[in-house]
Write a protein that holds these residues in place. Structure first.
Motif, PDB file in Angstrom:
ATOM      1  N   THR A  73       0.829  -1.202   0.000  1.00 48.25           N
ATOM      2  CA  THR A  73       0.000   0.000   0.000  1.00 48.25           C
ATOM      3  C   THR A  73       0.864   1.252   0.000  1.00 48.25           C
ATOM      4  O   THR A  73       1.986   1.249   0.518  1.00 48.25           O
ATOM      5  N   ASP A  74       0.310   2.301  -0.615  1.00 52.52           N
ATOM      6  CA  ASP A  74       0.974   3.612  -0.571  1.00 52.52           C
ATOM      7  C   ASP A  74       0.304   4.506   0.462  1.00 52.52           C
ATOM      8  O   ASP A  74       0.545   5.701   0.525  1.00 52.52           O
ATOM      9  N   GLY A  75      -0.545   3.907   1.289  1.00 58.95           N
ATOM     10  CA  GLY A  75      -1.277   4.648   2.303  1.00 58.95           C
ATOM     11  C   GLY A  75      -2.712   4.908   1.916  1.00 58.95           C
ATOM     12  O   GLY A  75      -3.558   5.148   2.781  1.00 58.95           O
ATOM     13  N   LYS A  76      -3.000   4.856   0.623  1.00 58.52           N
ATOM     14  CA  LYS A  76      -4.369   5.082   0.151  1.00 58.52           C
ATOM     15  C   LYS A  76      -4.906   3.886  -0.636  1.00 58.52           C
ATOM     16  O   LYS A  76      -6.037   3.469  -0.440  1.00 58.52           O
ATOM     17  N   LEU A  77      -4.082   3.371  -1.524  1.00 66.53           N
ATOM     18  CA  LEU A  77      -4.482   2.244  -2.357  1.00 66.53           C
ATOM     19  C   LEU A  77      -3.751   0.973  -1.940  1.00 66.53           C
ATOM     20  O   LEU A  77      -2.580   1.021  -1.571  1.00 66.53           O
ATOM     21  N   PHE A  78      -4.471  -0.145  -2.009  1.00 70.01           N
ATOM     22  CA  PHE A  78      -3.895  -1.450  -1.692  1.00 70.01           C
ATOM     23  C   PHE A  78      -3.834  -2.277  -2.973  1.00 70.01           C
ATOM     24  O   PHE A  78      -4.709  -2.178  -3.834  1.00 70.01           O
ATOM     25  N   ARG A  79      -2.802  -3.098  -3.108  1.00 71.48           N
ATOM     26  CA  ARG A  79      -2.678  -3.983  -4.271  1.00 71.48           C
ATOM     27  C   ARG A  79      -2.038  -5.296  -3.819  1.00 71.48           C
ATOM     28  O   ARG A  79      -1.279  -5.320  -2.835  1.00 71.48           O
ATOM     29  N   LEU A  80      -2.358  -6.384  -4.543  1.00 71.17           N
ATOM     30  CA  LEU A  80      -1.772  -7.688  -4.236  1.00 71.17           C
ATOM     31  C   LEU A  80      -0.298  -7.721  -4.607  1.00 71.17           C
ATOM     32  O   LEU A  80       0.142  -7.018  -5.524  1.00 71.17           O
ATOM     33  N   THR A  81       0.460  -8.553  -3.922  1.00 68.65           N
ATOM     34  CA  THR A  81       1.858  -8.790  -4.270  1.00 68.65           C
ATOM     35  C   THR A  81       1.993 -10.214  -4.818  1.00 68.65           C
ATOM     36  O   THR A  81       1.102 -11.050  -4.611  1.00 68.65           O
ATOM     37  N   PRO A  82       3.076 -10.526  -5.493  1.00 65.03           N
ATOM     38  CA  PRO A  82       3.273 -11.886  -6.009  1.00 65.03           C
ATOM     39  C   PRO A  82       3.242 -12.963  -4.928  1.00 65.03           C
ATOM     40  O   PRO A  82       3.055 -14.146  -5.230  1.00 65.03           O
ATOM     41  N   LYS A  83       3.396 -12.554  -3.670  1.00 66.96           N
ATOM     42  CA  LYS A  83       3.409 -13.556  -2.596  1.00 66.96           C
ATOM     43  C   LYS A  83       2.083 -14.310  -2.496  1.00 66.96           C
ATOM     44  O   LYS A  83       2.052 -15.441  -1.989  1.00 66.96           O
ATOM     45  N   VAL A  84       0.970 -13.711  -2.982  1.00 63.99           N
ATOM     46  CA  VAL A  84      -0.314 -14.411  -2.903  1.00 63.99           C
ATOM     47  C   VAL A  84      -0.282 -15.709  -3.706  1.00 63.99           C
ATOM     48  O   VAL A  84      -1.077 -16.621  -3.448  1.00 63.99           O
ATOM     49  N   LEU A  85       0.638 -15.809  -4.681  1.00 63.69           N
ATOM     50  CA  LEU A  85       0.739 -17.033  -5.465  1.00 63.69           C
ATOM     51  C   LEU A  85       1.140 -18.226  -4.600  1.00 63.69           C
ATOM     52  O   LEU A  85       0.886 -19.376  -4.954  1.00 63.69           O
ATOM     53  N   GLU A  86       1.779 -17.932  -3.457  1.00 65.53           N
ATOM     54  CA  GLU A  86       2.163 -19.014  -2.557  1.00 65.53           C
ATOM     55  C   GLU A  86       0.943 -19.717  -1.962  1.00 65.53           C
ATOM     56  O   GLU A  86       1.044 -20.829  -1.456  1.00 65.53           O
ATOM     57  N   LEU A  87      -0.204 -19.057  -2.006  1.00 70.29           N
ATOM     58  CA  LEU A  87      -1.404 -19.604  -1.368  1.00 70.29           C
ATOM     59  C   LEU A  87      -2.018 -20.765  -2.153  1.00 70.29           C
ATOM     60  O   LEU A  87      -2.947 -21.390  -1.693  1.00 70.29           O
ATOM     61  N   GLY A  88      -1.521 -21.030  -3.348  1.00 66.61           N
ATOM     62  CA  GLY A  88      -2.086 -22.170  -4.060  1.00 66.61           C
ATOM     63  C   GLY A  88      -1.747 -22.291  -5.522  1.00 66.61           C
ATOM     64  O   GLY A  88      -2.131 -23.265  -6.164  1.00 66.61           O
ATOM     65  N   PHE A  89      -1.032 -21.307  -6.069  1.00 65.44           N
ATOM     66  CA  PHE A  89      -0.777 -21.375  -7.500  1.00 65.44           C
ATOM     67  C   PHE A  89       0.050 -22.591  -7.886  1.00 65.44           C
ATOM     68  O   PHE A  89      -0.204 -23.222  -8.918  1.00 65.44           O
ATOM     69  N   ALA A  90       1.035 -22.938  -7.074  1.00 59.94           N
ATOM     70  CA  ALA A  90       1.871 -24.101  -7.408  1.00 59.94           C
ATOM     71  C   ALA A  90       1.020 -25.355  -7.527  1.00 59.94           C
ATOM     72  O   ALA A  90       1.206 -26.182  -8.424  1.00 59.94           O
ATOM     73  N   HIS A  91       0.052 -25.487  -6.622  1.00 55.20           N
ATOM     74  CA  HIS A  91      -0.839 -26.647  -6.684  1.00 55.20           C
ATOM     75  C   HIS A  91      -1.746 -26.558  -7.895  1.00 55.20           C
ATOM     76  O   HIS A  91      -1.927 -27.533  -8.642  1.00 55.20           O
ATOM     77  N   LEU A  92      -2.340 -25.382  -8.129  1.00 56.98           N
ATOM     78  CA  LEU A  92      -3.261 -25.217  -9.248  1.00 56.98           C
ATOM     79  C   LEU A  92      -2.582 -25.482 -10.582  1.00 56.98           C
ATOM     80  O   LEU A  92      -3.180 -26.041 -11.502  1.00 56.98           O
ATOM     81  N   SER A  93      -1.324 -25.069 -10.708  1.00 63.48           N
ATOM     82  CA  SER A  93      -0.638 -25.215 -11.983  1.00 63.48           C
ATOM     83  C   SER A  93      -0.418 -26.675 -12.350  1.00 63.48           C
ATOM     84  O   SER A  93      -0.181 -26.993 -13.509  1.00 63.48           O
ATOM     85  N   GLY A  94      -0.507 -27.569 -11.371  1.00 61.94           N
ATOM     86  CA  GLY A  94      -0.330 -28.987 -11.655  1.00 61.94           C
ATOM     87  C   GLY A  94      -1.631 -29.764 -11.678  1.00 61.94           C
ATOM     88  O   GLY A  94      -1.625 -30.974 -11.869  1.00 61.94           O
ATOM     89  N   LEU A  95      -2.767 -29.066 -11.495  1.00 58.71           N
ATOM     90  CA  LEU A  95      -4.051 -29.747 -11.478  1.00 58.71           C
ATOM     91  C   LEU A  95      -4.440 -30.241 -12.866  1.00 58.71           C
ATOM     92  O   LEU A  95      -4.170 -29.592 -13.871  1.00 58.71           O
ATOM     93  N   THR A  96      -5.103 -31.387 -12.908  1.00 58.40           N
ATOM     94  CA  THR A  96      -5.671 -31.901 -14.147  1.00 58.40           C
ATOM     95  C   THR A  96      -7.181 -31.986 -13.991  1.00 58.40           C
ATOM     96  O   THR A  96      -7.713 -31.960 -12.870  1.00 58.40           O
ATOM     97  N   LEU A  97      -7.864 -32.091 -15.104  1.00 58.12           N
ATOM     98  CA  LEU A  97      -9.322 -32.225 -15.070  1.00 58.12           C
ATOM     99  C   LEU A  97      -9.765 -33.445 -14.253  1.00 58.12           C
ATOM    100  O   LEU A  97     -10.683 -33.337 -13.426  1.00 58.12           O
ATOM    101  N   PRO A  98      -9.143 -34.618 -14.424  1.00 56.30           N
ATOM    102  CA  PRO A  98      -9.540 -35.766 -13.600  1.00 56.30           C
ATOM    103  C   PRO A  98      -9.350 -35.527 -12.101  1.00 56.30           C
ATOM    104  O   PRO A  98     -10.170 -35.970 -11.297  1.00 56.30           O
ATOM    105  N   ALA A  99      -8.269 -34.834 -11.726  1.00 57.45           N
ATOM    106  CA  ALA A  99      -8.033 -34.563 -10.302  1.00 57.45           C
ATOM    107  C   ALA A  99      -9.119 -33.666  -9.736  1.00 57.45           C
ATOM    108  O   ALA A  99      -9.556 -33.826  -8.590  1.00 57.45           O
ATOM    109  N   ILE A 100      -9.569 -32.700 -10.537  1.00 54.95           N
ATOM    110  CA  ILE A 100     -10.658 -31.827 -10.109  1.00 54.95           C
ATOM    111  C   ILE A 100     -11.954 -32.616  -9.982  1.00 54.95           C
ATOM    112  O   ILE A 100     -12.743 -32.431  -9.045  1.00 54.95           O
ATOM    113  N   ALA A 101     -12.181 -33.519 -10.930  1.00 54.12           N
ATOM    114  CA  ALA A 101     -13.456 -34.243 -10.978  1.00 54.12           C
ATOM    115  C   ALA A 101     -13.581 -35.342  -9.930  1.00 54.12           C
ATOM    116  O   ALA A 101     -14.689 -35.620  -9.450  1.00 54.12           O
TER     117      ALA A 101
END
Length: 292
Positions: free
Chosen positions: A88-116
């Motif tokens: 934040t700059d004190g007024k506006l907030f924005r996401l940082t790349p760290k949010v990718l740690e919350l699940g992107f690594a897992h999502l990037s390896g997901l397949t349709l069968p695993a979801i189903a």
């Protein structure tokens, strides 16, 4: 776990007012009691305020998008910024790349069968018959996920098993989902072999059946692939609305009438497909989901 349906509109990118979120929070608290951590839920809800077209947000916009009180949203934003998930700059907030740690690594390896798979398991628990998922591979269907119960076919179905598309419920759903010209081309080059006395082999009749499947949103096939086997299938769509796979339930033809199958199995099938599509939409926002 959240109550069925999960968080309301803001979680999918559509701002929502306070009442829907307040109702959802109360329902979650009533369902889980002390197991439900409201502060965690509010923090995660705050992250969902950011998305396409909302890369930078002031406190007021976050509160409006999540339905949280300004003071609550402010505490969540400050906490997330302290942990490095926001800047934040004190007024506006924005996401940082760290949010990718919350699940992107897992999502990037997901397949349709695993979801189903978990949704197929829940479907089997509900209908007490085998459930499967298949994709179109050439002029055949290929099984990519399956939860069996009692074996009802002479052939043992495993992952990778293939059948001709035209006499199967999943095949008809997948063929019906194709553009008309592509569907006609596939049927023109496919030998329509009679597998049982019930198999539809007339091209014009099969074409009409596929048009009806497209209109109805499901296919019911009665003893066309194997005597005594009835199967119901519905399509699974990706984020763009394209049919990418099909899910089905197979049962003994003598267990119930076609009308009873439509009344009891079809609603459960549609619920399972809807749940798979919801997961697919979320995962597909961040990674390409492979069919295998």
């Amino acid at each position: 776990a959240a109550p069925r349906g999960g968080p309301p509109a803001a979680a999918s990118g559509t701002p929502a007012g306070h009442p829907p979120h307040a109702t959802w929070m109360r329902a979650s608290k009533q369902e889980l009691g002390p197991e439900f951590v409201e502060s965690l839920a509010r923090g995660l809800l705050t992250l969902t305020a950011f998305g396409t077209g909302r890369a930078e947000l002031p406190l007021t916009a976050v509160a409006e998008a999540t339905g949280l009180a300004r003071a609550t949203a402010r505490r969540a934003l400050i906490t997330l910024a302290h942990l490095g998930y926001l800047t934040t700059d004190g007024k506006l907030f924005r996401l940082t790349p760290k949010v990718l740690e919350l699940g992107f690594a897992h999502l990037s390896g997901l397949t349709l069968p695993a979801i189903a798979q978990p949704h197929l398991a829940a479907l089997v628990e509900r209908v007490h018959d085998s459930a499967s998922m298949a994709v179109l591979s050439g002029d055949e269907i290929q099984y990519v996920a399956r939860v069996p119960t009692v074996r009802i076919m002479s052939v043992n179905i495993t992952l990778g098993t293939r059948f001709p598309a035209y006499p199967t419920s999943m095949g008809r759903v997948l063929l019906a989902g194709l553009p008309p010209a592509e569907r006609s081309g596939r049927l023109a080059r496919t030998p329509l072999t009679r597998l049982t006395r019930h198999t539809v082999t007339d091209p014009e009749r099969l074409g009409a059946i596929l048009e009806q499947v497209r209109a109805d949103g499901y296919a019911l096939v009665d003893e066309e692939l194997e005597e005594g086997l009835r199967s119901l299938a519905v399509p699974v769509h990706d984020r763009t609305g394209r049919v990418v796979s099909a899910v089905n339930v197979s049962t003994h033809a003598g267990r119930c009438t076609p009308e009873e199958a439509r009344a009891t199995i079809l609603p459960a099938l549609r619920d399972a497909a809807t749940a798979i599509e919801a997961d697919l939409r979320v995962a597909g926002r961040y990674a390409r989901i492979a069919a295998l």
